[in-house]
Structures are given as C-alpha cells and as structure tokens.
Design a protein around this motif. Structure first.
Motif, PDB file in Angstrom:
ATOM      1  N   GLN A 140      40.139  10.122  -2.381  1.00 38.84           N
ATOM      2  CA  GLN A 140      39.054  11.056  -2.673  1.00 38.84           C
ATOM      3  C   GLN A 140      38.269  10.625  -3.910  1.00 38.84           C
ATOM      4  OE1 GLN A 140      38.019  13.712  -0.834  1.00 38.84           O
ATOM      5  NE2 GLN A 140      39.449  12.926   0.668  1.00 38.84           N
ATOM      6  N   VAL A 141      38.980  10.241  -4.966  1.00 35.71           N
ATOM      7  CA  VAL A 141      38.313   9.813  -6.196  1.00 35.71           C
ATOM      8  C   VAL A 141      37.571   8.503  -5.950  1.00 35.71           C
ATOM      9  CG1 VAL A 141      38.697   9.023  -8.566  1.00 35.71           C
ATOM     10  CG2 VAL A 141      39.862  11.063  -7.731  1.00 35.71           C
ATOM     11  N   GLU A 142      38.183   7.585  -5.222  1.00 32.86           N
ATOM     12  CA  GLU A 142      37.526   6.309  -4.935  1.00 32.86           C
ATOM     13  C   GLU A 142      36.253   6.517  -4.105  1.00 32.86           C
ATOM     14  OE1 GLU A 142      40.478   3.800  -3.189  1.00 32.86           O
ATOM     15  OE2 GLU A 142      41.582   3.618  -5.075  1.00 32.86           O
ATOM     16  N   LYS A 143      36.299   7.428  -3.157  1.00 36.05           N
ATOM     17  CA  LYS A 143      35.122   7.700  -2.325  1.00 36.05           C
ATOM     18  C   LYS A 143      33.973   8.220  -3.189  1.00 36.05           C
ATOM     19  CE  LYS A 143      33.774   9.960   1.951  1.00 36.05           C
ATOM     20  NZ  LYS A 143      34.249  10.664   3.134  1.00 36.05           N
ATOM     21  N   ALA A 144      34.262   9.155  -4.090  1.00 38.60           N
ATOM     22  CA  ALA A 144      33.231   9.695  -4.981  1.00 38.60           C
ATOM     23  C   ALA A 144      32.715   8.608  -5.927  1.00 38.60           C
ATOM     24  CB  ALA A 144      33.786  10.875  -5.776  1.00 38.60           C
ATOM     25  N   LEU A 145      33.609   7.798  -6.440  1.00 45.29           N
ATOM     26  CA  LEU A 145      33.228   6.719  -7.348  1.00 45.29           C
ATOM     27  C   LEU A 145      32.356   5.687  -6.628  1.00 45.29           C
ATOM     28  CD1 LEU A 145      33.482   5.458 -10.137  1.00 45.29           C
ATOM     29  CD2 LEU A 145      35.638   4.444  -9.417  1.00 45.29           C
ATOM     30  N   MET A 146      32.706   5.371  -5.385  1.00 43.21           N
ATOM     31  CA  MET A 146      31.908   4.427  -4.597  1.00 43.21           C
ATOM     32  C   MET A 146      30.482   4.941  -4.399  1.00 43.21           C
ATOM     33  SD  MET A 146      34.629   3.164  -1.726  1.00 43.21           S
ATOM     34  CE  MET A 146      33.516   2.050  -0.872  1.00 43.21           C
ATOM     35  N   PHE A 194      23.888   0.969  -8.382  1.00 40.63           N
ATOM     36  CA  PHE A 194      23.544  -0.397  -7.994  1.00 40.63           C
ATOM     37  C   PHE A 194      22.132  -0.449  -7.415  1.00 40.63           C
ATOM     38  CE2 PHE A 194      28.107  -2.202  -7.259  1.00 40.63           C
ATOM     39  CZ  PHE A 194      28.368  -2.051  -8.610  1.00 40.63           C
ATOM     40  N   LYS A 195      21.808   0.512  -6.561  1.00 45.48           N
ATOM     41  CA  LYS A 195      20.475   0.544  -5.972  1.00 45.48           C
ATOM     42  C   LYS A 195      19.400   0.690  -7.058  1.00 45.48           C
ATOM     43  CE  LYS A 195      21.599   2.231  -1.367  1.00 45.48           C
ATOM     44  NZ  LYS A 195      21.496   3.357  -0.416  1.00 45.48           N
ATOM     45  N   GLU A 196      19.659   1.543  -8.053  1.00 41.77           N
ATOM     46  CA  GLU A 196      18.720   1.732  -9.155  1.00 41.77           C
ATOM     47  C   GLU A 196      18.477   0.432  -9.914  1.00 41.77           C
ATOM     48  OE1 GLU A 196      19.109   4.844 -12.095  1.00 41.77           O
ATOM     49  OE2 GLU A 196      19.899   6.201 -10.543  1.00 41.77           O
ATOM     50  N   PHE A 197      19.518  -0.373 -10.090  1.00 40.86           N
ATOM     51  CA  PHE A 197      19.413  -1.625 -10.837  1.00 40.86           C
ATOM     52  C   PHE A 197      18.994  -2.802  -9.963  1.00 40.86           C
ATOM     53  CE2 PHE A 197      21.920   0.689 -13.933  1.00 40.86           C
ATOM     54  CZ  PHE A 197      21.383   0.232 -15.140  1.00 40.86           C
ATOM     55  N   GLY A 198      18.833  -2.573  -8.662  1.00 42.37           N
ATOM     56  CA  GLY A 198      18.452  -3.657  -7.769  1.00 42.37           C
ATOM     57  C   GLY A 198      19.597  -4.595  -7.434  1.00 42.37           C
ATOM     58  N   ILE A 199      20.820  -4.108  -7.498  1.00 41.42           N
ATOM     59  CA  ILE A 199      22.011  -4.917  -7.239  1.00 41.42           C
ATOM     60  C   ILE A 199      22.435  -4.741  -5.790  1.00 41.42           C
ATOM     61  CG2 ILE A 199      24.473  -5.205  -7.780  1.00 41.42           C
ATOM     62  CD1 ILE A 199      23.789  -4.192 -10.621  1.00 41.42           C
ATOM     63  N   ARG A 235      29.011  -5.542  -2.051  1.00 40.06           N
ATOM     64  CA  ARG A 235      29.965  -4.952  -1.118  1.00 40.06           C
ATOM     65  C   ARG A 235      31.014  -4.269  -1.972  1.00 40.06           C
ATOM     66  NH1 ARG A 235      29.730 -10.061   2.547  1.00 40.06           N
ATOM     67  NH2 ARG A 235      30.542 -10.936   0.641  1.00 40.06           N
ATOM     68  N   ILE A 236      31.238  -3.005  -1.705  1.00 40.79           N
ATOM     69  CA  ILE A 236      32.217  -2.221  -2.453  1.00 40.79           C
ATOM     70  C   ILE A 236      33.317  -1.837  -1.483  1.00 40.79           C
ATOM     71  CG2 ILE A 236      32.595  -0.168  -3.873  1.00 40.79           C
ATOM     72  CD1 ILE A 236      29.496  -0.082  -4.260  1.00 40.79           C
ATOM     73  N   ARG A 258      31.451  -0.361   1.860  1.00 36.31           N
ATOM     74  CA  ARG A 258      30.027  -0.039   1.816  1.00 36.31           C
ATOM     75  C   ARG A 258      29.277  -1.318   1.471  1.00 36.31           C
ATOM     76  NH1 ARG A 258      29.050   5.916  -0.413  1.00 36.31           N
ATOM     77  NH2 ARG A 258      30.820   6.828   0.646  1.00 36.31           N
ATOM     78  N   VAL A 259      28.174  -1.526   2.135  1.00 37.73           N
ATOM     79  CA  VAL A 259      27.294  -2.643   1.818  1.00 37.73           C
ATOM     80  C   VAL A 259      26.046  -2.034   1.204  1.00 37.73           C
ATOM     81  CG1 VAL A 259      25.960  -4.561   2.721  1.00 37.73           C
ATOM     82  CG2 VAL A 259      28.213  -4.044   3.690  1.00 37.73           C
ATOM     83  N   VAL A 260      25.729  -2.431  -0.026  1.00 43.58           N
ATOM     84  CA  VAL A 260      24.557  -1.921  -0.714  1.00 43.58           C
ATOM     85  C   VAL A 260      23.449  -2.949  -0.556  1.00 43.58           C
ATOM     86  CG1 VAL A 260      23.605  -1.144  -2.907  1.00 43.58           C
ATOM     87  CG2 VAL A 260      26.016  -0.725  -2.383  1.00 43.58           C
ATOM     88  N   GLU A 261      22.399  -2.575   0.130  1.00 46.27           N
ATOM     89  CA  GLU A 261      21.260  -3.460   0.334  1.00 46.27           C
ATOM     90  C   GLU A 261      20.003  -2.755  -0.113  1.00 46.27           C
ATOM     91  OE1 GLU A 261      22.731  -6.103   4.105  1.00 46.27           O
ATOM     92  OE2 GLU A 261      21.648  -4.249   4.530  1.00 46.27           O
ATOM     93  N   LEU A 262      19.065  -3.546  -0.571  1.00 43.54           N
ATOM     94  CA  LEU A 262      17.796  -2.985  -1.040  1.00 43.54           C
ATOM     95  C   LEU A 262      16.791  -2.887   0.074  1.00 43.54           C
ATOM     96  CD1 LEU A 262      17.574  -4.943  -4.385  1.00 43.54           C
ATOM     97  CD2 LEU A 262      18.475  -2.661  -3.996  1.00 43.54           C
TER      98      LEU A 262
END
Length: 84
Positions: free
Chosen positions: A34-40, A47-52, A55-56, A80-84
């Motif tokens: 639960q904590v990891e899900k919220a942290l992710m 990451f999206k804000e910083f343009g990063i 993969r988390i 999760r894959v963070v893409e811009l």
C-alpha cells in the motif's frame, strides 16, 4: 539506479487507518504494498513534472543485509512506465 527501502510501512498505514484498522495489517492489508503504491504515484507525478522518463517497480523479495549487500530474489508486484 536508485533502491529505496521503506522501513516504516506498518506505522504509515497504522497512522492512516487508525487503531481498528491496524489490527488488519498483515491479515487483510499488505502495508508495504500500500505504501509503495502511494509512493510510486507520487514519484510518477514528480518525474513527469521534471521531464524524467523511468520505469518504477514495486517488488517483493529484496532485502538489505547490513550496509554492503543486497539480496535479490524478486517478485514484481507492480510496474509503471513514465513517459512524456
């Protein structure tokens, strides 16, 4: 690469769900997951804000042994894959 070990997941969940809910930790509620899900989610937003792009992974199994060794039997809980 970053490795982050949440060391107080049970306490965080206990604070969020109160005394009654704390009795369910380990039976119904997986505190670490639960904590990891919220942290992710928070990391993904940051990451999206910083343009990063990243993969988390939330994994079960790795454990720190002292300060210099990491045991790595892993089972991926979520990705999760963070893409811009």
């Amino acid at each position: 690469m970053l490795v982050i070990e949440v060391t107080n997941a049970r306490e965080v969940v206990r604070q969020r769900i109160g005394r009654l809910g704390s009795r369910l930790i380990g039976k119904v509620v997986d505190a670490e997951a639960q904590v990891e899900k919220a942290l992710m989610q928070e990391m993904e937003n940051a990451f999206k804000e910083f343009g990063i792009e990243a993969r988390i992974y939330s994994v079960d199994g790795p454990a720190m042994v002292g300060r210099s060794h990491l045991e790595l039997p892993i089972q991926v809980r979520e990705e999760r894959v963070v893409e811009l």
